[in-house]
Motif scaffolding. Sequence first.
Motif, mmCIF file in Angstrom:
data_model
loop_
_atom_site.group_PDB
_atom_site.id
_atom_site.type_symbol
_atom_site.label_atom_id
_atom_site.label_comp_id
_atom_site.label_asym_id
_atom_site.label_seq_id
_atom_site.Cartn_x
_atom_site.Cartn_y
_atom_site.Cartn_z
ATOM 1 N N GLU A 20 8.040 29.463 36.748
ATOM 2 C CA GLU A 20 7.498 28.596 37.793
ATOM 3 C C GLU A 20 8.279 27.292 37.821
ATOM 4 O O GLU A 20 8.938 26.930 36.858
ATOM 5 C CB GLU A 20 6.016 28.314 37.527
ATOM 6 C CG GLU A 20 5.289 27.596 38.640
ATOM 7 C CD GLU A 20 5.269 28.374 39.946
ATOM 8 O OE1 GLU A 20 5.954 27.919 40.880
ATOM 9 O OE2 GLU A 20 4.609 29.417 40.033
ATOM 10 N N THR A 22 7.834 23.106 39.446
ATOM 11 C CA THR A 22 6.952 22.139 40.098
ATOM 12 C C THR A 22 7.627 20.777 40.099
ATOM 13 O O THR A 22 8.575 20.541 39.346
ATOM 14 C CB THR A 22 5.568 22.072 39.405
ATOM 15 O OG1 THR A 22 4.676 21.334 40.227
ATOM 16 C CG2 THR A 22 5.648 21.426 38.034
ATOM 17 N N VAL A 73 -0.381 21.205 34.317
ATOM 18 C CA VAL A 73 -0.079 21.536 35.716
ATOM 19 C C VAL A 73 0.354 22.999 35.823
ATOM 20 O O VAL A 73 -0.138 23.730 36.681
ATOM 21 C CB VAL A 73 1.009 20.599 36.294
ATOM 22 C CG1 VAL A 73 1.480 21.080 37.654
ATOM 23 C CG2 VAL A 73 0.479 19.172 36.382
ATOM 24 N N PHE A 74 1.246 23.433 34.937
ATOM 25 C CA PHE A 74 1.683 24.833 34.979
ATOM 26 C C PHE A 74 0.519 25.784 34.691
ATOM 27 O O PHE A 74 0.436 26.856 35.285
ATOM 28 C CB PHE A 74 2.832 25.085 33.999
ATOM 29 C CG PHE A 74 4.184 24.660 34.522
ATOM 30 C CD1 PHE A 74 4.648 25.104 35.751
ATOM 31 C CD2 PHE A 74 4.997 23.818 33.791
ATOM 32 C CE1 PHE A 74 5.892 24.725 36.235
ATOM 33 C CE2 PHE A 74 6.241 23.430 34.258
ATOM 34 C CZ PHE A 74 6.691 23.885 35.485
ATOM 35 N N LYS A 76 -2.538 25.398 35.526
ATOM 36 C CA LYS A 76 -3.341 25.498 36.750
ATOM 37 C C LYS A 76 -2.643 26.359 37.799
ATOM 38 O O LYS A 76 -3.289 27.117 38.514
ATOM 39 C CB LYS A 76 -3.627 24.104 37.308
ATOM 40 C CG LYS A 76 -4.629 23.344 36.483
ATOM 41 C CD LYS A 76 -4.875 21.969 37.046
ATOM 42 C CE LYS A 76 -5.861 21.204 36.144
ATOM 43 N NZ LYS A 76 -6.076 19.842 36.598
ATOM 44 N N ILE A 77 -1.326 26.231 37.883
ATOM 45 C CA ILE A 77 -0.557 27.015 38.851
ATOM 46 C C ILE A 77 -0.591 28.497 38.474
ATOM 47 O O ILE A 77 -0.782 29.358 39.315
ATOM 48 C CB ILE A 77 0.907 26.522 38.931
ATOM 49 C CG1 ILE A 77 0.963 25.104 39.514
ATOM 50 C CG2 ILE A 77 1.761 27.471 39.756
ATOM 51 C CD1 ILE A 77 2.339 24.457 39.419
ATOM 52 N N LEU A 78 -0.385 28.766 37.207
ATOM 53 C CA LEU A 78 -0.326 30.142 36.696
ATOM 54 C C LEU A 78 -1.572 30.396 35.858
ATOM 55 O O LEU A 78 -1.567 30.199 34.649
ATOM 56 C CB LEU A 78 0.916 30.346 35.830
ATOM 57 C CG LEU A 78 2.253 30.099 36.515
ATOM 58 C CD1 LEU A 78 3.360 29.995 35.491
ATOM 59 C CD2 LEU A 78 2.540 31.213 37.499
ATOM 60 N N GLU A 79 -2.607 30.850 36.478
ATOM 61 C CA GLU A 79 -3.885 31.007 35.798
ATOM 62 C C GLU A 79 -3.834 31.963 34.612
ATOM 63 O O GLU A 79 -4.630 31.864 33.689
ATOM 64 C CB GLU A 79 -4.945 31.463 36.794
ATOM 65 C CG GLU A 79 -5.234 30.425 37.851
ATOM 66 C CD GLU A 79 -6.180 30.923 38.921
ATOM 67 O OE1 GLU A 79 -6.595 32.097 38.863
ATOM 68 O OE2 GLU A 79 -6.492 30.139 39.817
#
Length: 88
Positions: A20, A22, A73-74, A76-79
Amino acid sequence: MEKIVFHPAGEAPVEFYVLEQTMIAGKTYILVTDTEEEDGEALILRDTSEPEDKEGIYVVVTEETELSAVAEVFAKILEDVEFVEDSE
């Protein structure tokens, strides 16, 4: 999954898979892993390159506060991603 090759100064090239990307406070971060298939070791890298640079220049995020904030943050993006601190 995109594979990228890093060329650390004076060392052999290293391949990572990008999980990912961001941007936080104007800085670009990427979450990479050393394996495409299984649970692997993950690193968070910050892009330190300038706009005129032909290639990206990345450094491993090691500062506790920054690492914790970006990992959150990561997460949250990648549950389905769980971050576990290295005990070494």
